[in-house]
Design an enzyme around this catalytic site. Structure first.
Site, PDB file in Angstrom:
ATOM      1  N   GLU A   1       0.859  -1.181   0.000  1.00 59.24           N
ATOM      2  CA  GLU A   1       0.000   0.000   0.000  1.00 59.24           C
ATOM      3  C   GLU A   1       0.897   1.232   0.000  1.00 59.24           C
ATOM      4  OE1 GLU A   1      -4.009   1.571   2.334  1.00 59.24           O
ATOM      5  OE2 GLU A   1      -3.152  -0.405   2.750  1.00 59.24           O
TER       6      GLU A   1
ATOM      7  N   GLU B   1      -2.046   0.990  13.555  1.00 63.18           N
ATOM      8  CA  GLU B   1      -3.212   1.330  12.737  1.00 63.18           C
ATOM      9  C   GLU B   1      -4.512   1.123  13.511  1.00 63.18           C
ATOM     10  OE1 GLU B   1      -4.928   0.259   8.295  1.00 63.18           O
ATOM     11  OE2 GLU B   1      -3.560  -1.150   9.275  1.00 63.18           O
TER      12      GLU B   1
END
Length: 911
Positions: free
Chosen positions: A490, A762
């Site tokens: 990502e 996260e």
């Protein structure tokens, strides 16, 4: 000269004059935020400096700047291209050059002297300089060079070389360079510059950055050789999801222009063209996500030196490519920073050999090892060990993060990767492990070259570790663009993550150049209808755009940059983009209500394992959209006011009034409850002033009850978390903010710290309480968004804040809010005016506050709980000190204004 002995009057006179001169100094010169920048393309570069003085209440009253093209001439006041003359002004930042038209490829030297408001004059500063770039695309005479291969597949990195001659004494030499892909350049066997992963990442077809390097010292008389190696990088490598490649192009190419100026005034230019030769070498594969394969047996020793024989190398191919998109790099590129030694070598339950570097970081591992020719060592990178203590990399998804080195044999071999980077703490080793020693390896942190500016520490070790984790989350994810994560497949510039973290980021590091560059990319990739992509550069497509809280990066970041740096130009540059985003939301609204389209909502908010009790902290996504619609409109109004756009200010003020009325009608019951009773719903409504005054207090009460219902835990996600503690403090519940901050059980900021985190996670529970992991689909252990709590710690807890009426810390607010049994908190920040400090501690019931306000700035100080206390400053009663502004009582606090200086306040306090 009282008390000066006869016979040494001259010495005393000189000493006295020297002391007077030292009372006022000027230094820390920068051009467009940078110290001695190369490649400045601005027609009127902005110059800044800092004043030093040991006195209090020092303000600049006048300045004089002079600029020339010769350092010696400048110091003598000769051959100037601009002399500002004596300008009566306090301005010491962003003073525009106003001399003759600047020329391309020219070094300009400058210096400044100042006067203060107390009658003192500084001497001339040390000489600083900037170097202009190529100010017209027509000045690019180089050709794009590539290989004969047109395959987009990953393969060996191409290497280009050229031999050229020097026919005179060199005065200066500048290398202008860029690539479709990544590049490394060498001259005569030595690396050019310290930048990594150059030229950086932009939407290449719209904006491609080039770099300028002073290479005068790398040249020699006679024959010279230049070399260029290319890598796939963001241009052609794997990018985003689903193993996609070659998003921007299929063919790597480079553009090199070396301009040599001789002492006799003549110039020679060495251009990349068809006369260059190319081959391949030891880099068989190099990819940002998937690491590197390096076969040392294929090295071409000394291939960038004159004596190398390039027999068998092919002639480079030239291609046509748009040079109109070339812009000089304005952002600090990635560079190597801290180095980490192996903390221990682990033998896992599975029998794996794993290096532990003790810190989750981003960069790569270098090593010096011996091995038989053809044998190899492979490094596999991961962030954590699993519950059993084995190496874990399932959260990387398709990204491999493998580095494989094949030995050539013989003497110990040194290596570090080239066109890749990894996010890791642990490294699993496979291959030839017969001579493995901890001292053979070191981990190198790589991130954009931003100067550290802020420090924060407290009496609580867990909070200090939290600050450490915030800093390392920022370092690891500021890799030319503000990425969401640095390890899986990502690593994209998610707009929502960047906007929630900006203010925290701007305290920890000088992010002005970094975000100036990225905001240009935001505007560049903005859709024609004004919508902002989810990620910038946009590699997900035009349909992946328009989410509330993500698109608002277009307004939130420019405004907060203005607040943090006092830079109006960022507002002017981004104004059309800001306006476009607000107009997009308006176009998607009906009756002033934005309740259409896809939105991420309060991303990754708290969800208990068992949702049957209905306790998930769900916030209506359209409520969030309406709240950010109002907020961005308010920021656009603020910006229009700063820029003097009165028509727009009036138009959007009327719009904002309608937006707020629509919010109340849709989302607030007649009794003042919100249709979404979540923490995020109340936080956004309160923080963005969406509620009338008569409903705010009960909204605060609802918010506190909600927090207590969850056992004094937060339940917010990406969009609610940054404002949660700020709202509580604003409305008199700092006590609750401290309880949330200091909560150690899930969900909380300190839960990951207690679980051994060295960066921000996260998810609130990336590692669950039983040691198992959250979903492998999305579970990064280096993701800075929740680190936005840093902003509250710096501005409220330590009390070091900006004042929007005089942004950029021209006026500094010092208003600490002690609590939570914390006995000490300190924030120090290097501003554009100099160092400012708010450092408090409580000892034996006495509150002690040290304050530093830099010269040419002022401060507003608010002393907590001092209303009925005997306050002293450096031992003198507060009301007996001259030079302070009016001392007033604000509730239980005392407030007054001060000028520059160092202050030490003390008084008994009751908390």
């Amino acid at each position: 000269m009282k008390n000066c002995p006869i016979g040494i009057v001259l010495f005393c006179t000189v000493f006295h004059l020297s002391a007077v001169a030292q009372q006022l100094g000027v230094g820390a010169l920068t051009t467009e935020y940078r110290k001695t920048p190369m490649g400045i393309e601005a027609a009127e570069p902005r110059l800044s400096w800092k004043i030093t003085s040991s006195k209090r209440n020092v303000l600049q009253s006048a300045y004089q700047v002079r600029v020339g093209t010769d350092s010696a001439g400048l110091s003598a006041g000769k051959s100037l291209v601009w002399d500002s003359g004596n300008q009566k002004s306090e301005a010491s930042v962003f003073v525009r050059y106003a001399g003759s038209v600047l020329k391309s490829g020219t070094r300009y030297y400058w210096q400044v002297r100042v006067k203060d408001n107390q009658g003192n004059s500084s001497g001339w500063s040390a000489v600083n300089s900037w170097y202009t770039g190529l100010l017209s695309s027509a000045e690019w005479s180089a050709q794009w060079i590539t290989t004969s291969s047109t395959s987009p597949d990953a393969g060996p990195s191409p290497m280009f070389r050229k031999v050229f001659s020097i026919e005179g004494k060199v005065k200066s030499a500048v290398l202008y360079i860029t690539a479709h892909g990544l590049y490394e350049a060498q001259l005569n066997g030595k690396r050019v510059g310290n930048d990594q992963l150059a030229p950086g990442w932009t939407s290449y077809h719209k904006r491609l950055l080039y770099q300028s390097y002073d290479v005068t010292d790398l040249l020699k008389a006679g024959q010279n050789a230049v070399g260029l190696t290319l890598g796939d990088g963001w241009y052609r490598g794997y990018l985003a999801f689903d193993r996609r490649r070659a998003f921007y192009g299929k063919q790597l190419s480079g553009l090199v222009q070396l301009v040599i100026e001789y002492t006799n005034g003549t110039k020679k230019t060495i251009n990349s063209d068809g006369s260059w030769k190319y081959s391949t070498g030891p880099i068989l594969f190099s990819d940002l996500y998937n690491g590197e394969i390096y076969d040392a047996r294929l090295e071409k020793k000394d291939w960038t030196t004159v004596n190398y024989k390039d027999t068998g190398w092919e002639n480079a191919k030239t291609i046509e490519a748009n040079k109109e998109v070339l812009e000089s790099s304005i952002s600090p590129l990635a560079r190597k920073h801290e180095e980490f030694s192996v903390v221990k070598i682990i033998k896992t339950p599975k029998g794996e050999t794993v290096l532990d570097f003790g810190q989750n970081l981003v960069g790569w591992v270098s090593f010096k090892l011996s091995g038989k020719a053809g044998s190899y060592i492979q490094l596999e990178h991961g962030e954590v060990l699993d519950k059993a203590g084995n190496f874990y990399d399932a959260n990387l998804r398709h990204a491999k993060q493998h580095v494989k080195y094949i030995f050539k044999g013989g003497a110990p071999e040194s290596y570090e990767p080239h066109f890749t980077y990894q996010g890791f703490r642990y490294v699993k080793l496979t291959g030839d492990l017969t001579k493995i020693e901890p001292s053979s390896f070191k981990a190198i942190a790589v991130y954009s070259d931003m100067d550290p500016t802020g420090t924060f520490n407290t009496s609580n070790p867990l909070l200090n570790q939290l600050q450490h984790n915030i800093e390392w989350g920022q370092k690891g994810n500021f890799m030319d663009v503000p990425t969401d994560c640095p390890q899986r497949d990502e690593r994209l510039g998610w707009t929502g993550d960047a906007q929630v973290f900006f203010r925290t980021a701007a305290f920890n590091m000088d992010v002005a150049g970094f975000f100036t560059k990225w905001m240009k990319d935001v505007a560049s990739d903005q859709l024609s209808n004004g919508s902002i992509p989810f990620v910038v550069p946009n590699v997900l497509g035009e349909n992946e755009a328009g989410s509330a809280g993500w698109g608002d990066a277009a307004t939130i970041i420019p405004w907060n940059m203005y607040v943090a740096y006092g830079d109006k130009e960022i507002l002017a540059t981004q104004y059309l983009s800001m306006k476009g985003w607000v107009d997009f939301m308006t176009s998607k609204s009906t009756d002033n209500l934005w309740n259409t389209g896809f939105h991420f909502g309060d991303w990754l908010f708290y969800r208990p394992n068992d949702d049957n009790d209905g306790r998930s902290a769900i916030t209506d996504k359209y409520l969030i959209a309406q709240a950010f619609y109002a907020h961005s409109t308010q920021l656009l109004i603020n910006t229009a006011k700063v820029l003097g756009k009165k028509t727009d200010e009036a138009h959007y003020s009327e719009l904002l009034d309608r937006i707020k009325k629509a919010f109340l009608k849709e989302y607030i019951t007649p009794n003042g409850r919100m249709v979404s009773g979540s923490q995020t719903a109340y936080v956004l409504a309160l923080n963005f002033d969406l509620l009338p005054e008569n409903l705010r207090q009960q909204a605060v009460d609802f918010l506190v009850k909600n927090i207590e219902k969850y056992g004094t835990h937060l339940t917010t996600g990406f969009l609610g978390t940054p404002y949660l503690c700020h709202v509580l403090s604003r409305f008199g519940r700092t006590d609750v903010a401290y309880r949330l901050l200091l909560q150690e059980t899930y969900p909380s900021w300190l839960y990951p710290v207690k679980m051994g985190a060295t960066t921000i996670w996260e998810r609130w529970d990336g590692i669950k309480q039983d040691g198992s992991f959250q979903t492998t689909d999305m579970n990064s252990f280096n993701h800075y968004a929740y680190g936005a709590i840093g902003d509250w710690m710096y501005r409220v807890m330590a009390g070091l804040d900006t004042d929007e009426s005089a942004p950029g810390y021209k006026k500094i607010t010092i208003s600490p809010r002690p609590g939570g049994n914390i006995s000490h908190a300190s924030a120090q920040l290097e501003t554009l005016y100099g160092l400012t400090v708010s450092d408090w501690k409580i000892e034996n019931g006495v509150f002690k506050l040290k304050v530093v306000i830099p010269p040419n700035a002022s401060g507003q100080i608010r002393l907590p709980g001092a209303a009925n206390a005997k306050v002293t400053e450096n031992g003198t009663a507060l009301n007996a000190i001259k030079g302070f502004g009016k001392i007033s009582t604000q509730g239980n606090d005392v407030e007054f204004n001060v000028g520059s200086g160092i202050y030490q306040f003390e008084y008994p306090i009751k908390l």
